[in-house]
Design a protein around this motif. Structure first.
Motif, PDB file in Angstrom:
ATOM      1  N   LEU A 146       0.813  -1.216   0.000  1.00 23.23           N
ATOM      2  CA  LEU A 146       0.000   0.000   0.000  1.00 23.23           C
ATOM      3  C   LEU A 146       0.847   1.267   0.000  1.00 23.23           C
ATOM      4  O   LEU A 146       0.362   2.339  -0.372  1.00 23.23           O
ATOM      5  CB  LEU A 146      -0.952  -0.007   1.199  1.00 23.23           C
ATOM      6  CG  LEU A 146      -2.160  -0.941   1.033  1.00 23.23           C
ATOM      7  CD1 LEU A 146      -2.899  -1.116   2.348  1.00 23.23           C
ATOM      8  CD2 LEU A 146      -3.106  -0.416  -0.037  1.00 23.23           C
ATOM      9  N   THR A 147       2.099   1.157   0.369  1.00 28.69           N
ATOM     10  CA  THR A 147       3.008   2.309   0.313  1.00 28.69           C
ATOM     11  C   THR A 147       3.267   2.761  -1.122  1.00 28.69           C
ATOM     12  O   THR A 147       3.787   3.862  -1.343  1.00 28.69           O
ATOM     13  CB  THR A 147       4.352   1.961   0.977  1.00 28.69           C
ATOM     14  OG1 THR A 147       4.813   0.698   0.473  1.00 28.69           O
ATOM     15  CG2 THR A 147       4.209   1.862   2.486  1.00 28.69           C
ATOM     16  N   GLU A 148       2.908   1.930  -2.105  1.00 33.23           N
ATOM     17  CA  GLU A 148       3.084   2.297  -3.511  1.00 33.23           C
ATOM     18  C   GLU A 148       1.937   3.165  -4.025  1.00 33.23           C
ATOM     19  O   GLU A 148       2.031   3.732  -5.117  1.00 33.23           O
ATOM     20  CB  GLU A 148       3.169   1.026  -4.375  1.00 33.23           C
ATOM     21  CG  GLU A 148       4.313   0.093  -4.024  1.00 33.23           C
ATOM     22  CD  GLU A 148       5.674   0.672  -4.382  1.00 33.23           C
ATOM     23  OE1 GLU A 148       5.747   1.457  -5.349  1.00 33.23           O
ATOM     24  OE2 GLU A 148       6.653   0.334  -3.691  1.00 33.23           O
ATOM     25  N   LEU A 149       0.858   3.277  -3.255  1.00 32.97           N
ATOM     26  CA  LEU A 149      -0.331   3.981  -3.742  1.00 32.97           C
ATOM     27  C   LEU A 149      -0.088   5.456  -4.061  1.00 32.97           C
ATOM     28  O   LEU A 149      -0.573   5.934  -5.100  1.00 32.97           O
ATOM     29  CB  LEU A 149      -1.475   3.830  -2.734  1.00 32.97           C
ATOM     30  CG  LEU A 149      -2.814   4.457  -3.151  1.00 32.97           C
ATOM     31  CD1 LEU A 149      -3.320   3.847  -4.456  1.00 32.97           C
ATOM     32  CD2 LEU A 149      -3.857   4.277  -2.044  1.00 32.97           C
ATOM     33  N   PRO A 150       0.629   6.219  -3.230  1.00 35.73           N
ATOM     34  CA  PRO A 150       0.834   7.641  -3.572  1.00 35.73           C
ATOM     35  C   PRO A 150       1.457   7.844  -4.952  1.00 35.73           C
ATOM     36  O   PRO A 150       1.027   8.722  -5.710  1.00 35.73           O
ATOM     37  CB  PRO A 150       1.764   8.134  -2.455  1.00 35.73           C
ATOM     38  CG  PRO A 150       1.445   7.252  -1.290  1.00 35.73           C
ATOM     39  CD  PRO A 150       1.183   5.901  -1.893  1.00 35.73           C
ATOM     40  N   GLU A 151       2.451   7.035  -5.295  1.00 40.15           N
ATOM     41  CA  GLU A 151       3.076   7.163  -6.616  1.00 40.15           C
ATOM     42  C   GLU A 151       2.099   6.779  -7.726  1.00 40.15           C
ATOM     43  O   GLU A 151       2.065   7.418  -8.786  1.00 40.15           O
ATOM     44  CB  GLU A 151       4.327   6.283  -6.705  1.00 40.15           C
ATOM     45  CG  GLU A 151       5.049   6.420  -8.040  1.00 40.15           C
ATOM     46  CD  GLU A 151       6.282   5.542  -8.151  1.00 40.15           C
ATOM     47  OE1 GLU A 151       7.052   5.736  -9.109  1.00 40.15           O
ATOM     48  OE2 GLU A 151       6.472   4.661  -7.289  1.00 40.15           O
ATOM     49  N   ILE A 152       1.298   5.746  -7.487  1.00 37.19           N
ATOM     50  CA  ILE A 152       0.295   5.325  -8.471  1.00 37.19           C
ATOM     51  C   ILE A 152      -0.671   6.462  -8.767  1.00 37.19           C
ATOM     52  O   ILE A 152      -0.998   6.741  -9.926  1.00 37.19           O
ATOM     53  CB  ILE A 152      -0.469   4.085  -7.961  1.00 37.19           C
ATOM     54  CG1 ILE A 152       0.433   2.852  -8.025  1.00 37.19           C
ATOM     55  CG2 ILE A 152      -1.747   3.853  -8.766  1.00 37.19           C
ATOM     56  CD1 ILE A 152      -0.157   1.626  -7.358  1.00 37.19           C
ATOM     57  N   LEU A 153      -1.116   7.146  -7.720  1.00 36.09           N
ATOM     58  CA  LEU A 153      -2.072   8.237  -7.902  1.00 36.09           C
ATOM     59  C   LEU A 153      -1.403   9.458  -8.524  1.00 36.09           C
ATOM     60  O   LEU A 153      -1.966  10.099  -9.422  1.00 36.09           O
ATOM     61  CB  LEU A 153      -2.705   8.606  -6.561  1.00 36.09           C
ATOM     62  CG  LEU A 153      -3.515   7.501  -5.872  1.00 36.09           C
ATOM     63  CD1 LEU A 153      -4.113   8.012  -4.572  1.00 36.09           C
ATOM     64  CD2 LEU A 153      -4.607   6.967  -6.789  1.00 36.09           C
ATOM     65  N   GLU A 154      -0.200   9.770  -8.066  1.00 40.73           N
ATOM     66  CA  GLU A 154       0.504  10.948  -8.578  1.00 40.73           C
ATOM     67  C   GLU A 154       0.814  10.818 -10.065  1.00 40.73           C
ATOM     68  O   GLU A 154       0.634  11.761 -10.843  1.00 40.73           O
ATOM     69  CB  GLU A 154       1.807  11.157  -7.796  1.00 40.73           C
ATOM     70  CG  GLU A 154       2.612  12.358  -8.269  1.00 40.73           C
ATOM     71  CD  GLU A 154       3.961  12.472  -7.581  1.00 40.73           C
ATOM     72  OE1 GLU A 154       4.780  13.282  -8.037  1.00 40.73           O
ATOM     73  OE2 GLU A 154       4.199  11.746  -6.594  1.00 40.73           O
ATOM     74  N   LYS A 155       1.265   9.626 -10.480  1.00 33.95           N
ATOM     75  CA  LYS A 155       1.667   9.414 -11.876  1.00 33.95           C
ATOM     76  C   LYS A 155       0.551   8.798 -12.725  1.00 33.95           C
ATOM     77  O   LYS A 155       0.780   8.461 -13.879  1.00 33.95           O
ATOM     78  CB  LYS A 155       2.910   8.519 -11.923  1.00 33.95           C
ATOM     79  CG  LYS A 155       4.134   9.146 -11.270  1.00 33.95           C
ATOM     80  CD  LYS A 155       5.353   8.253 -11.416  1.00 33.95           C
ATOM     81  CE  LYS A 155       6.588   8.896 -10.815  1.00 33.95           C
ATOM     82  NZ  LYS A 155       7.784   8.013 -10.941  1.00 33.95           N
ATOM     83  N   ARG A 156      -0.632   8.645 -12.140  1.00 32.52           N
ATOM     84  CA  ARG A 156      -1.786   8.069 -12.843  1.00 32.52           C
ATOM     85  C   ARG A 156      -1.459   6.693 -13.430  1.00 32.52           C
ATOM     86  O   ARG A 156      -1.850   6.357 -14.546  1.00 32.52           O
ATOM     87  CB  ARG A 156      -2.273   9.024 -13.941  1.00 32.52           C
ATOM     88  CG  ARG A 156      -2.905  10.288 -13.384  1.00 32.52           C
ATOM     89  CD  ARG A 156      -3.307  11.269 -14.479  1.00 32.52           C
ATOM     90  NE  ARG A 156      -4.142  10.683 -15.510  1.00 32.52           N
ATOM     91  CZ  ARG A 156      -5.446  10.460 -15.389  1.00 32.52           C
ATOM     92  NH1 ARG A 156      -6.057  10.780 -14.267  1.00 32.52           N
ATOM     93  NH2 ARG A 156      -6.133   9.934 -16.387  1.00 32.52           N
TER      94      ARG A 156
END
Length: 230
Positions: A146-156
């Motif tokens: 779940l720590t990967e979620l911010p990057e997923i959202l930021e970079k779409r």
């Protein structure tokens, strides 16, 4: 062939009561074909269990933390639990060095290895769940996936590769990509397609798949990496 799993357990902050479960999470079926007397089973049943645990942990987290529509949450979840993301997690955890693989599988370091690594992460989650219970499995997923979620959202990154490459190509170069089948192989019931993605007449990347759509997505994914638009 024994592998030292003490360091690995320290790295993931989980101490197994039954270390055989952890070891089994890393046993690929190919290894047993060459080692008939190996005392443990392969990891596919653990993978089956871990897949369900992972999906529920991620689903619960997204539901409780975000009020977005179901469709958006589904896309975010898919980005967190797909094989590409899980193989990335596996590489961070250095799972590769703990795998039990046949000699043939050891030589393959491409897409097939990444798929094996992704499955091993799911099997690991299943093993943690069986050995330490729901809360420990949940904490593992929160700490390492779940720590990967911010990057997923930021970079779409939750947008499918074709859509993302089209958005980036139009934004960066003002061009809409086009796709062409460059090769077909295999019998009609089991065809493999190679597709090229072009910006105007310039070939950016190629991709393979068992359908044209799958090959296009693979080409778009490769093009994003080549262009460094990931």
């Amino acid at each position: 062939m024994e592998k030292d799993l003490i360091k690995f357990q320290k790295g993931i902050k989980v101490k197994f009561d039954n270390e055989n479960l952890l070891q089994q999470a890393f046993v690929h079926r190919s290894y047993l074909n060459e080692h008939r007397n190996f005392p443990l089973d392969q990891n596919e049943r653990l993978e089956f269990l871990g897949d369900a645990v992972l999906e529920l942990v991620v689903t619960e987290y997204l539901y409780l933390q975000y009020n977005n529509p179901e469709g958006e949450l589904t896309n975010w979840r898919a980005s967190l639990v797909n094989s590409k993301m899980l193989s990335k997690i596996a590489n961070k955890l250095k799972i590769d060095k703990y795998l039990y693989l046949s000699k043939g599988e050891q030589k393959d370091t491409g897409k097939a290895r990444n798929f094996i690594l992704a499955n091993a992460v799911e099997a690991l989650i299943g093993a943690i769940y069986l050995d330490q219970g729901w809360e420990t499995a949940k904490i593992f997923v929160e700490n390492f996936i779940l720590t990967e979620l911010p990057e997923i959202l930021e970079k779409r990154l939750f947008v499918d590769p074709k859509t993302r490459f089209q958005e980036m190509a139009q934004e960066k170069e003002g061009i809409t990509p086009n796709y062409k089948v460059v090769e077909e192989s295999g019998p009609d019931h089991e065809k493999t397609f190679k597709v090229g993605v072009y910006l105007e007449k310039v070939l950016v990347a190629e991709g393979d798949g068992s359908s044209k759509q799958e090959a296009q997505e693979d080409a778009a994914r490769n093009a994003l990496e080549i262009k460094n638009w990931v």
